[in-house]
Design a protein around this motif. Structure first.
Motif, PDB file in Angstrom:
ATOM      1  N   UNK A 157       0.797  -1.263   0.145  1.00  0.00           N
ATOM      2  CA  UNK A 157      -0.011   0.176   0.139  1.00  0.00           C
ATOM      3  C   UNK A 157       0.871   1.304  -0.073  1.00  0.00           C
ATOM      4  N   UNK A 158       0.215   2.521  -0.124  1.00  0.00           N
ATOM      5  CA  UNK A 158       0.762   3.735  -0.028  1.00  0.00           C
ATOM      6  C   UNK A 158       0.398   4.627   1.341  1.00  0.00           C
ATOM      7  N   UNK A 159       1.543   5.288   1.626  1.00  0.00           N
ATOM      8  CA  UNK A 159       1.496   6.011   2.909  1.00  0.00           C
ATOM      9  C   UNK A 159       0.678   5.079   4.166  1.00  0.00           C
ATOM     10  N   UNK A 160       1.346   3.920   4.057  1.00  0.00           N
ATOM     11  CA  UNK A 160       0.589   2.913   5.021  1.00  0.00           C
ATOM     12  C   UNK A 160       2.180   2.478   5.822  1.00  0.00           C
ATOM     13  N   UNK A 161       1.856   1.576   6.642  1.00  0.00           N
ATOM     14  CA  UNK A 161       2.972   1.159   7.451  1.00  0.00           C
ATOM     15  C   UNK A 161       4.280   0.769   6.851  1.00  0.00           C
ATOM     16  N   UNK A 162       4.234   0.387   5.912  1.00  0.00           N
ATOM     17  CA  UNK A 162       5.496  -0.065   4.840  1.00  0.00           C
ATOM     18  C   UNK A 162       6.137   0.964   4.298  1.00  0.00           C
ATOM     19  N   UNK A 163       5.547   1.885   3.667  1.00  0.00           N
ATOM     20  CA  UNK A 163       5.832   3.137   3.274  1.00  0.00           C
ATOM     21  C   UNK A 163       6.573   3.936   4.327  1.00  0.00           C
TER      22      UNK A 163
END
Length: 330
Positions: A157-163
């Motif tokens: 995803x975008x602007x989520x935990x990973x990013x």
């Protein structure tokens, strides 16, 4: 005996005869509202708890799982707001409860829910392809500095935990990656194994199959200490053999996602205490310990002030990343 004494004795006798106030207990079936789609990590978390509560007869009411994963989980949290004060709605989420309102205009606020407990922490690791030249996190970071914006770093995803974590790595080190979002951790793992990205920050369970197959390997874990001992997974190495990222010179001591349970705002404290006690019994069960081992999560039962402090610190640190990236609407 005087009339006053007689009255006092009678009153005491009446109070003694009255039954003690009953502790709160559910009066109808419970809704376990999951802030993700079926089959995801939060869904598995909720259904494991439901299974233990039922099998061990910790709660004797039916429990129905409802998946409301729209808007990265916002659908579930809005549902909690719409059911303020209802103790029969139990919400399962992560840190998305209190982080989503910082990056999107939503019809709920974090204050529309109250936390009951955190039961586990998802760990995050830097993974690379098995034949990649990078042996440490430092090697990968230096490569990104040498080719700014060129090395594709995969995430969910975008602007989520990973990013957010990739952005934190960049802000901490001065590295510059090309973040590439995918639909979930499983897809990210496949993309790394196929060589379409140079790295990802998947949870242990999301890259486990690829590590077992020798397609990817972990560089480090974002935790204060190494993960628990485990059976060897590949090439004689298990989870405990992975160094922390701080051991490798990356000055991010911890980045963990809590698995959390909430109720709507306005639910009475005695109901919150009921769920807190029930969840503590869940964490004491062998089935829960097996779940943690299978998912490679770290057990962490937080409630009350300890949980509030964790949330406050987690929110403050993450919002600083959002602001630096220009994601925050504040």
């Amino acid at each position: 005996m005087t009339l006053r004494n007689i009255g006092t004795v009678a009153a005491l006798a009446l109070l003694t005869a009255l039954p003690a106030a009953a502790e709160w207990a559910p009066e109808r079936p419970l809704e376990f509202v999951v802030a993700s789609g079926a089959g995801g990590g939060t869904d598995n978390f909720a259904r494991t708890i439901q299974s233990i509560l039922t099998k061990d007869k910790i709660i004797d009411r039916p429990m129905v799982v409802l998946n409301k994963g729209g808007g990265s989980g916002a659908e579930a949290f809005l549902y909690a707001k719409q059911n303020a004060g209802d103790p029969h709605k139990v919400i399962f989420g992560t840190n998305n409860v209190y982080l989503l309102p910082h990056i999107a205009k939503l019809a709920y606020k974090a204050e529309d829910l109250q936390p009951v407990a955190a039961l586990a922490m998802d760990e995050f690791l830097i993974w690379v392809k098995a034949d990649a030249p990078y042996q440490t996190a430092g090697d990968l970071i230096e490569a990104a500095k040498a080719e700014p914006g060129k090395l594709p770093f995969g995430g969910s995803q975008s602007k989520d935990t990973d990013e957010t974590l990739v952005a934190l790595i960049e802000q901490t080190t001065g590295a510059d990656f090309k973040y590439v979002p995918f639909n979930g951790g499983g897809e990210v793992g496949v993309q790394l194994a196929g060589g379409h990205v140079v790295a990802n920050v998947n949870n242990p369970n999301e890259n486990l199959g690829q590590w077992q197959a020798g397609a990817v390997r972990p560089l480090c874990v974002f935790a204060p200490q190494r993960m628990a001992e485990s059976e060897p997974i590949h090439d004689g190495k298990g989870w405990h053999d992975i160094p922390t990222c701080k051991e490798q010179g990356l000055e991010i001591e911890s980045y963990q996602m809590p698995r959390t349970v909430w109720v709507p705002a306005g639910v009475p404290e005695e109901a919150v205490a009921f769920y807190r006690d029930a969840l503590k019994q869940v964490t004491d069960s062998q089935e829960w310990k097996d779940y943690l081992g299978k998912t490679s999560q770290t057990g962490a039962f937080l409630t009350g002030e300890e949980l509030q402090t964790f949330i406050a610190n987690s929110e403050a640190k993450t919002v600083e990343v959002f602001k630096a990236e220009g994601w925050s609407g504040e």
